[in-house]
Design a protein around this motif. Structure first.
Motif, short mmCIF file in Angstrom:
data_model
loop_
_atom_site.label_atom_id
_atom_site.label_comp_id
_atom_site.label_asym_id
_atom_site.label_seq_id
_atom_site.Cartn_x
_atom_site.Cartn_y
_atom_site.Cartn_z
N ARG A 190 0.83 -1.21 0.00
CA ARG A 190 0.00 0.00 0.00
C ARG A 190 0.87 1.26 0.00
NH1 ARG A 190 -1.81 3.85 3.02
NH2 ARG A 190 -0.65 3.15 4.85
N LEU A 191 1.91 1.27 0.83
CA LEU A 191 2.77 2.44 0.90
C LEU A 191 3.48 2.68 -0.43
CD1 LEU A 191 4.30 1.84 4.45
CD2 LEU A 191 2.76 3.71 3.79
N ALA A 192 3.92 1.62 -1.08
CA ALA A 192 4.60 1.76 -2.37
C ALA A 192 3.64 2.27 -3.44
CB ALA A 192 5.22 0.43 -2.80
N ILE A 193 2.42 1.76 -3.44
CA ILE A 193 1.43 2.20 -4.44
C ILE A 193 1.06 3.66 -4.20
CG2 ILE A 193 -0.94 1.85 -5.24
CD1 ILE A 193 -0.47 -1.19 -4.52
N ASP A 194 0.86 4.04 -2.94
CA ASP A 194 0.54 5.44 -2.63
C ASP A 194 1.66 6.37 -3.10
OD1 ASP A 194 -1.87 4.76 -1.53
OD2 ASP A 194 -1.22 4.95 0.56
N ALA A 195 2.93 5.97 -2.84
CA ALA A 195 4.06 6.79 -3.27
C ALA A 195 4.11 6.90 -4.79
CB ALA A 195 5.37 6.20 -2.73
N ALA A 196 3.80 5.79 -5.47
CA ALA A 196 3.80 5.80 -6.94
C ALA A 196 2.75 6.78 -7.47
CB ALA A 196 3.54 4.39 -7.47
N VAL A 197 1.60 6.82 -6.84
CA VAL A 197 0.55 7.76 -7.25
C VAL A 197 1.03 9.20 -7.03
CG1 VAL A 197 -1.77 8.60 -6.73
CG2 VAL A 197 -1.34 6.14 -6.86
N GLU A 198 1.65 9.44 -5.88
CA GLU A 198 2.06 10.80 -5.52
C GLU A 198 3.10 11.37 -6.49
OE1 GLU A 198 3.16 11.28 -1.41
OE2 GLU A 198 1.63 9.84 -0.79
N VAL A 199 4.03 10.55 -6.94
CA VAL A 199 5.11 11.07 -7.80
C VAL A 199 4.78 10.94 -9.29
CG1 VAL A 199 6.84 10.53 -6.05
CG2 VAL A 199 6.43 8.90 -7.90
N GLY A 200 3.64 10.34 -9.63
CA GLY A 200 3.25 10.28 -11.03
C GLY A 200 3.78 9.10 -11.80
N VAL A 201 4.03 7.97 -11.13
CA VAL A 201 4.40 6.75 -11.84
C VAL A 201 3.27 6.37 -12.79
CG1 VAL A 201 4.75 4.25 -11.53
CG2 VAL A 201 5.95 5.87 -10.04
N ARG A 202 3.63 5.86 -13.96
CA ARG A 202 2.64 5.53 -14.97
C ARG A 202 2.12 4.10 -14.85
NH1 ARG A 202 2.49 2.88 -19.59
NH2 ARG A 202 4.71 2.42 -19.55
N HIS A 203 3.01 3.15 -14.56
CA HIS A 203 2.69 1.73 -14.71
C HIS A 203 3.36 0.95 -13.59
CE1 HIS A 203 3.42 -2.23 -17.12
NE2 HIS A 203 2.26 -2.29 -16.50
N VAL A 204 2.62 0.09 -12.92
CA VAL A 204 3.14 -0.77 -11.86
C VAL A 204 3.01 -2.23 -12.29
CG1 VAL A 204 2.89 -1.54 -9.46
CG2 VAL A 204 2.57 0.88 -10.05
N VAL A 205 4.10 -2.96 -12.18
CA VAL A 205 4.10 -4.41 -12.39
C VAL A 205 4.30 -5.05 -11.02
CG1 VAL A 205 5.19 -6.38 -13.51
CG2 VAL A 205 5.02 -4.19 -14.72
N LYS A 206 3.29 -5.75 -10.55
CA LYS A 206 3.32 -6.31 -9.20
C LYS A 206 3.31 -7.83 -9.23
CE LYS A 206 0.62 -6.74 -4.98
NZ LYS A 206 0.54 -8.23 -5.13
N VAL A 207 4.17 -8.44 -8.43
CA VAL A 207 4.15 -9.89 -8.25
C VAL A 207 3.07 -10.24 -7.24
CG1 VAL A 207 5.42 -11.93 -7.49
CG2 VAL A 207 6.58 -10.16 -8.84
N SER A 208 2.22 -11.18 -7.62
CA SER A 208 1.16 -11.66 -6.74
C SER A 208 1.21 -13.18 -6.71
CB SER A 208 -0.20 -11.15 -7.25
OG SER A 208 -1.24 -11.55 -6.39
N ALA A 209 0.15 -13.79 -6.26
CA ALA A 209 0.10 -15.25 -6.11
C ALA A 209 -1.11 -15.81 -6.84
CB ALA A 209 0.03 -15.64 -4.63
N SER A 210 -0.94 -16.99 -7.41
CA SER A 210 -2.04 -17.61 -8.14
C SER A 210 -3.22 -17.95 -7.23
CB SER A 210 -1.54 -18.88 -8.85
OG SER A 210 -1.08 -19.83 -7.91
N ASP A 211 -2.95 -18.14 -5.93
CA ASP A 211 -4.02 -18.48 -4.99
C ASP A 211 -4.47 -17.27 -4.17
OD1 ASP A 211 -1.67 -18.26 -3.57
OD2 ASP A 211 -1.96 -20.06 -2.36
N ALA A 212 -4.18 -16.06 -4.67
CA ALA A 212 -4.57 -14.85 -3.95
C ALA A 212 -6.08 -14.83 -3.71
CB ALA A 212 -4.14 -13.61 -4.73
N ASN A 213 -6.46 -14.59 -2.48
CA ASN A 213 -7.87 -14.59 -2.09
C ASN A 213 -8.01 -13.72 -0.84
OD1 ASN A 213 -10.38 -15.16 -0.93
ND2 ASN A 213 -10.34 -17.32 -1.43
N PRO A 214 -8.82 -12.68 -0.88
CA PRO A 214 -8.92 -11.78 0.27
C PRO A 214 -9.45 -12.45 1.53
CG PRO A 214 -10.64 -11.29 -1.33
CD PRO A 214 -9.70 -12.26 -1.99
#
Length: 313
Positions: free
Chosen positions: A101-125
């Protein structure tokens, strides 16, 4: 279903994409392989490190490296300056969602265009597996951020077999997953996919307004008994699967020093996802060969590459 793309197996011949990427997680297996891929392709890259000795090690290799942490918002935003793209791979831990969350918020603040994030195939909230739950929540947060995004939903890592190297050398493979199967993936394949996504305008053009997720797996689900057979054929000595009841598996993890929260998560992962096939545990995808123009690395390939560690002396 995946969309077949024009394969570029030998290099990432970019279609005009020259944007610098900040790599968070550059000292891990995926991140370090990704940095190598990006440097080999001539892409501009910066890495973020927590410790000064890590910065020095990258700098000595000629890599642009900065020291920052998720908790230091000013340093994190400074690391992201002049980096239109972010590769985000956070370590497994109790703070994983918050770090994302902190990294994504910082990316929004500085104007990053594109985020590539590693996740998991079994991701489930709602998962009982902490990292699967945190990945799902972080994926959702990224999707709501307004940034262009690509999520790499990786299956179980073949490299996890190295944690059982001592047992494999003695001829046995202990687990609690029974005949349940999952489609194992090599970390270097995840890195290669990330490199193409970061450097290829054709791939980025397919993300669309709603982003894009790739499911990164091997070519077929494999059970631990099947893996034991592959290791036997590849290593030249017999490896037998030994089934452990879940309580015994948990006790073994705790005895080896694994924290209780992580041990409980691993039991759920191997019982619920692998043994019972919950949360897409048996799903396979052609995204790796479609993107890379070659087959995904197999368990046999991995065993041959790591024969000195897995095989008997």
């Amino acid at each position: 279903m995946s969309t077949t793309l024009t394969p570029r197996p030998s290099s990432f011949a970019r279609a005009g994409v020259q944007e610098r990427a900040l790599v968070i997680g550059a000292t891990g297996a995926i991140g370090s392989a990704l940095v190598q891929e990006l440097l080999a392709s001539g892409a501009a890259v910066r890495v973020m490190c927590r410790r000064p000795e890590q910065v020095r090690a990258f700098t000595e290799r000629g890599v642009d490296a900065v020291q920052a942490s998720f908790e230091n918002g000013e340093a994190l935003r400074e690391a992201l300056q002049d980096c239109p793209q972010l590769f985000l791979n956070t370590p497994v831990g109790p703070e994983q969602y918050e770090q994302n969350r902190l990294a994504i918020d910082a990316a929004v603040e500085v104007g990053v265009r594109h985020v590539v994030k590693v996740s998991a195939s079994d991701a489930n909230p709602h998962s009982a597996i902490p990292w699967a739950r945190d990945h799902a929540l972080a994926d959702q947060y990224l999707e709501r951020s307004g940034l262009a995004w690509t999520v790499l939903k990786a299956s179980a890592f073949i490299s996890n077999l190295l944690t059982e190297a001592a047992a494999i050398r003695r001829g046995w493979l202990p687990q609690t997953s029974g005949n349940g199967a999952t489609a194992w993936v090599d970390t270097s394949d995840v890195a290669a996919v990330a490199a193409r996504v970061l450097t290829d305008a054709d791939v980025q053009g397919q993300t669309g307004e709603n982003g894009r997720a790739y499911l990164l797996t091997g070519d077929r689900p494999l059970s631990y008994p099947e893996i034991a057979g592959i290791l036997t054929a590849t290593l030249g000595h017999r490896v037998r699967y030994v089934h452990l009841p879940a309580p015994a598996f948990y006790a073994g993890l705790r005895a080896s020093g694994v924290p209780a929260w992580q041990a409980r998560g691993l039991v759920h992962q191997f019982v619920d996802v692998v043994r019972r096939g919950q949360d897409g545990g048996r799903l396979c995808s052609s995204d790796i060969p479609d993107l890379l123009g070659r087959p995904a690395i197999t368990v046999a390939d991995f065993a041959l590459k790591n024969r000195s560690e897995l095989g008997r002396a």
